[in-house]
Scaffold this active site. Structure first.
Site, mmCIF file in Angstrom:
data_model
loop_
_atom_site.group_PDB
_atom_site.id
_atom_site.type_symbol
_atom_site.label_atom_id
_atom_site.label_comp_id
_atom_site.label_asym_id
_atom_site.label_seq_id
_atom_site.Cartn_x
_atom_site.Cartn_y
_atom_site.Cartn_z
ATOM 1 N N GLY A 4 2.351 0.867 11.563
ATOM 2 C CA GLY A 4 2.010 -0.011 12.671
ATOM 3 C C GLY A 4 1.712 -1.410 12.197
ATOM 4 N N ALA A 5 0.980 -1.519 11.093
ATOM 5 C CA ALA A 5 0.606 -2.829 10.550
ATOM 6 C C ALA A 5 -0.011 -2.610 9.177
ATOM 7 C CB ALA A 5 -0.366 -3.544 11.479
ATOM 8 N N MET A 6 -0.263 -3.739 8.470
ATOM 9 C CA MET A 6 -0.859 -3.681 7.135
ATOM 10 C C MET A 6 -1.843 -4.821 6.978
ATOM 11 S SD MET A 6 -1.252 -2.296 4.235
ATOM 12 C CE MET A 6 -2.355 -2.924 2.988
ATOM 13 N N GLU A 7 -3.033 -4.488 6.444
ATOM 14 C CA GLU A 7 -4.163 -5.416 6.423
ATOM 15 C C GLU A 7 -4.155 -6.372 5.246
ATOM 16 O OE1 GLU A 7 -5.746 -1.497 4.487
ATOM 17 O OE2 GLU A 7 -4.342 -2.079 6.050
ATOM 18 N N GLU A 17 -9.763 3.432 6.620
ATOM 19 C CA GLU A 17 -8.982 3.679 7.829
ATOM 20 C C GLU A 17 -9.835 4.222 8.979
ATOM 21 O OE1 GLU A 17 -6.330 2.322 7.993
ATOM 22 O OE2 GLU A 17 -5.792 2.052 5.903
ATOM 23 N N HIS A 35 -10.276 -4.594 9.131
ATOM 24 C CA HIS A 35 -10.060 -4.378 7.697
ATOM 25 C C HIS A 35 -10.419 -5.606 6.856
ATOM 26 C CE1 HIS A 35 -8.436 -0.433 7.039
ATOM 27 N NE2 HIS A 35 -7.401 -0.587 7.833
ATOM 28 N N GLU A 68 0.840 -1.198 0.000
ATOM 29 C CA GLU A 68 0.000 0.000 0.000
ATOM 30 C C GLU A 68 0.877 1.252 0.000
ATOM 31 O OE1 GLU A 68 -4.166 1.297 2.047
ATOM 32 O OE2 GLU A 68 -2.574 0.705 3.416
ATOM 33 N N HIS A 102 -7.603 -3.275 14.717
ATOM 34 C CA HIS A 102 -7.728 -2.404 13.541
ATOM 35 C C HIS A 102 -7.541 -3.227 12.263
ATOM 36 C CE1 HIS A 102 -6.901 1.577 11.427
ATOM 37 N NE2 HIS A 102 -6.398 0.709 10.569
ATOM 38 N N GLU A 103 -6.476 -4.018 12.227
ATOM 39 C CA GLU A 103 -6.206 -4.803 11.012
ATOM 40 C C GLU A 103 -7.251 -5.888 10.806
ATOM 41 O OE1 GLU A 103 -4.031 -3.409 9.167
ATOM 42 O OE2 GLU A 103 -3.475 -2.091 10.820
#
Length: 881
Positions: free
Chosen positions: A277-280, A334, A315, A126, A311-312
């Site tokens: 922080g992270a990626m979905e 988001e 998603h 992303e 959060h992830e």
């Protein structure tokens, strides 16, 4: 390595031409050399006789074969694109190319563990970086199944979006590629995915270690769960806690959404040198490995990890199952995930006060972003990738989530989630726009959301709410008004007055030394003012809190009597949220130049011992750092650092040792220690016989913080850094050592660090960040001048303004952004003047760079104004004598 753009018009035109049936990508990943080979077969339909392009940022292209014909590479291959002329109704494209390993956290990132020299790979795509790993129509609305075949060392683990298959002999794969078999290799042939967008595909490969569990989904299917990290971190992986949070999130989201988890498995991979922080990634979430705690974390960080995990997971439905059509609806992804993860954290985990954390951290981020000259509507106008790449900001995440919270209250929680279920059912595996979601919510709630959307989503800016009190005599309220006005920003449209549903809280002494809430009046404000009619005739409380319980999104001002009392008696409030709302309002007044920074500093130092909410305390500690280091007049800073450090020592005598609060105070002392006596105390903490201080174990990372603090004061020599590096040869240790050495306030240290950052294009992203952190520490001397640069460098400020445009031509986006922000000169009139001249002289600079420079300028001007106000007055609250 330059950046490459894609416009919305180009994407719209291409999606009208192309519909992809399948991607088949075969990758040979050895982890050595500078590049890796990829053979791709892409099947797609197209408008007959049309021409389009496929995205690919390659090291080299060996073959492009379209519908059985080899194309002339010189004619069709360009930087970042391969032209596809004369398309048929049904097409097959074969591309054989090499792609580069990256060390910037983009594309396929390669990391070498300094402990065991093992190679770890992971992808980060992303916004537009799948094209750095394979040829792809890189836009979210061209969805397709993806099939990955990965040849890699047989001792490795390979993870992707589909369940990991049993590896097999790669002999046939090598033969198909026309390569001689390589010893010690295996092949993983992943099943095709469901139709997904390119930016959520993933490949993670290396000697990762893992822990596994499973759960039963709401539809009865068994979902395998995996946790992965580097081998050298496995002993610190608290798998039980992470699985507990994950399972709680599954149960919460499936119940609220009414839709079962849409993928076959759920892996979470903690990876090194991650930029976010992270990626979905669908079914294969990558997470910053700092969340594997090798040393004691603050409770705030543990809560932040919980929110990130959820959060992830959110998603997987909102973003992965249903995806935005174009990046102008990035906020939907988001903001939704931010709102849902906070809701799930509050209702399904141990962190029941997660909305207090949200008010303290996320909303303060949103308010800051919304008052910059670059503020934009939540639904942002995104015309190309250059727009979106700098839009992962406080508007897209935090303001959007704040507004979604209000939307849920407006339409009703049951109606909101009923609408979401309809939305997921109707649009599964496809792409949507904002109108698709709003139409479902209108159908379930019966409300017209057009005007709400216009005011809250399609306009930028924030409003200011203020309490105006009129009394009869001194103790009886005759009228209480809450007024609203737009908060204007030069160069931005004036915000409309918005509808707010909020509460007005009354707090009074309970005759036992506490300020407790005696009344909370709901108020609908839709215009310039509204009266709190229930307050007529009531006794004037000690404190009136506007936006009590933080229900609305707005700047707030208390009446002067309430702020005076609240600041003096902050420790007497019974709940942490009210404490933190008072401090947020006080901080906002300081930032707006309405009161000197001394008022904030004195209030915080007086009441620190009463602030026990971990995230709230962390926020105040950070703001205290900013207040002293940037907002105080220069001549007062050294003494104030010493005063702050001494205050922490005082507090250790009054609080319980070993607590999270004590831990944060120890770290605060490390950052502010400056006198010879304070530095001697820090040195004593490094003695071998000192295992803990104030109940806090001096573990590896805290020891590094102490060393960095001493280096920043030039109070220890490099032998201390070298010895600690010997004890901690990990990647984290390497970064800490880089920060420590760069922190020294000497011309030699700063010049060496600056030169390495700007000249070494191969510097990994994490090390660049560590060096930049140390470089900025102590760069500005007490006189206001910068530490002199050694020849052949000019002043660091001159070098920055001469070079910054070039970084956006030669570095990737992540690296260019980091350098632009982290190397920006300290606040001064000269910095403001130089930035203004730079903006005047570079009207055609990349949009992302211009935006960041305008933000830098706005922050510098704000700091100078606060310094001016604080030079004229030492404050009115007088809490510390």
């Amino acid at each position: 390595m330059p950046q490459h753009n894609l416009t919305r018009d180009e994407a719209r035109e291409r999606s009208a031409i192309v519909d992809v049936s399948s991607y088949e990508h075969t990758l040979i990943l050895t982890g050595v050399d500078e590049s890796f080979r990829v053979r791709s077969r892409i099947r797609f339909t197209a408008a007959p006789n049309s021409t389009t392009f496929i995205d690919a940022i390659t090291a080299s292209v060996e073959r492009v074969r379209l519908n059985g014909t080899d194309l002339d590479l010189a004619e069709v291959v360009a930087p970042a694109r391969i032209t596809l002329p004369g398309l048929a109704a049904e097409n097959e494209l074969i591309v054989d190319a090499h792609f580069s390993y990256m060390n910037t956290g983009e594309g396929l990132h390669r990391f070498v563990d300094p402990i065991d020299d093992e190679v770890y790979l992971y992808s980060q795509f992303e916004v537009p970086d799948a094209r750095r790993v394979f040829p792809v129509f890189e836009q979210p609305d061209i969805k397709s199944p993806y099939s990955f075949t990965v040849v890699a060392p047989e001792k490795w683990t390979v993870v992707s979006n589909s369940p990991t298959p049993t590896p097999s002999d790669p002999k046939e794969t090598f033969a198909e590629l026309g390569e001689a078999p390589q010893a010690g290799m295996a092949v993983w042939q992943f099943a095709p995915t469901t139709p997904i967008s390119s930016y959520i595909t993933a490949i993670i490969a290396g000697p990762y270690e893992s822990v596994h569990s499973q759960l039963t989904s709401s539809d009865g299917s068994v979902v395998p769960l995996g946790l992965y990290c580097r081998a050298s971190l496995l002993e610190y992986l608290d798998a039980e806690k992470l699985f507990r949070v994950t399972k709680a999130g599954f149960e919460f989201f499936e119940r609220e959404f009414g839709v079962a988890y849409p993928f076959e498995k759920y892996d979470q991979l903690f990876v090194p040198e991650f930029n976010a922080g992270a990626m979905e990634n669908a079914g294969a979430v990558t997470i910053l490995e700092n969340y594997v705690f090798r040393s004691r974390p603050t409770e705030a960080l543990v809560e932040r990890r919980t929110v990130t995990v959820l959060h992830e997971l959110a998603h997987m439905w909102f973003g992965d199952l249903v995806t935005m059509r174009w990046w102008n609806d990035l906020w939907l992804n988001e903001s939704f995930a931010e709102f849902m993860s906070t809701l799930a954290t509050a209702e399904a985990t141990e962190f029941a006060d997660a909305w207090t954390t949200f008010a303290t951290i996320e909303k303060s981020w949103a308010y800051r972003q919304d008052q910059l000259p670059s503020t934009h509507p939540i639904v942002a106008p995104i015309e190309d990738l250059a727009d979106v790449e700098v839009n992962f900001d406080g508007i897209t995440y935090a303001k959007g989530a704040s507004v979604l919270k209000q939307l849920v209250a407006w339409v009703g929680r049951d109606e909101f989630f009923s609408g979401l279920k309809s939305y997921f059912d109707k649009h599964a595996w496809s792409n949507t726009e904002l109108s698709d979601l709003l139409s479902e919510l209108e159908a379930t709630s019966g409300r017209d959301l057009e005007s709400w959307s216009k005011l809250w989503l399609e306009e930028s800016g924030v409003n200011l709410l203020e309490a105006l009190v009129t009394t009869e005599g001194e103790q009886t309220i005759s009228n209480l008004q809450v007024t609203q006005k737009p908060w204007s920003i030069p160069g931005q449209p004036t915000p409309s007055l918005r509808p707010h549903r909020l509460a007005i809280g009354f707090y009074s002494d309970n005759e036992q030394g506490h300020l407790e809430r005696t009344h909370s009046f709901p108020l609908d404000l839709d215009g310039e003012a509204a009266e709190v009619t229930e307050a007529r005739g009531l006794a004037l409380p000690d404190v009136i809190v506007v936006n009590d319980a933080d229900l609305s999104y707005a700047k707030v001002r208390f009446d002067s009597r309430s702020m005076e009392t609240a600041a003096h008696r902050l420790s007497d409030f019974d709940d942490s949220l009210t404490q933190l709302l008072v401090l947020a309002t006080l901080w906002d007044e300081v930032r707006d130049g309405e009161r000197p920074v001394h008022d904030y500093i004195n209030t915080v130092l007086t009441h620190l011992g009463a602030i026990t909410h971990s995230s709230g305390l962390l926020t105040q500690m950070r703001q205290l750092d900013t207040a002293v280091a940037a907002y105080l007049p220069l001549q007062e800073r050294e003494d104030k650092h010493a005063e702050v450090a001494d205050r922490f020592i005082e507090l250790f005598e009054t609080i319980e040792g070993g607590t999270d609060q004590a831990f944060q105070f120890v770290r605060g002392f490390v950052r502010h220690a400056t006198t010879p006596e304070q530095l001697d105390r820090l040195k004593s903490w490094l003695r071998p016989e000192t295992e803990s201080v104030y109940g806090i174990t001096l573990d590896t990372d805290l020891t590094w913080e102490i060393i960095i603090g001493l280096c920043a004061n030039d109070a220890v020599d490099d032998s201390v850094v070298a010895e600690m590096s010997r004890k901690d040869p990990s990647a984290t240790g390497v970064r800490h050592a880089a920060t420590a050495r760069a922190s020294r306030p000497t011309s030699a240290s700063k010049s060496q660090t600056f030169t390495r950052i700007v000249d070494d294009a191969d510097l990994p992203t994490s090390e660049l960040g560590a060096l930049a952190l140390g470089f900025g520490t102590g760069l500005q001397q007490d006189s206001g001048e910068l530490i002199p640069a050694e020849e052949p460098l000019r002043s660091f400020a001159d070098e920055y303004f001469a070079r910054v445009a070039g970084w956006w031509e030669t570095r990737t986006l992540e690296m260019a952004q980091t350098m632009t922000l982290r190397l920006y000169p300290p606040v001064s009139s000269a910095t403001v003047d130089a930035t203004s001249r730079w903006l005047d002289d570079h009207p055609s600079a990349p949009k992302g760079l211009v935006r960041l420079m305008r933000e830098n300028l706005a922050d510098a001007k704000r700091a100078l104004e606060v310094q001016r106000v604080s030079s004229a007055s030492k404050g009115s609250l007088n809490l510390r004598g």
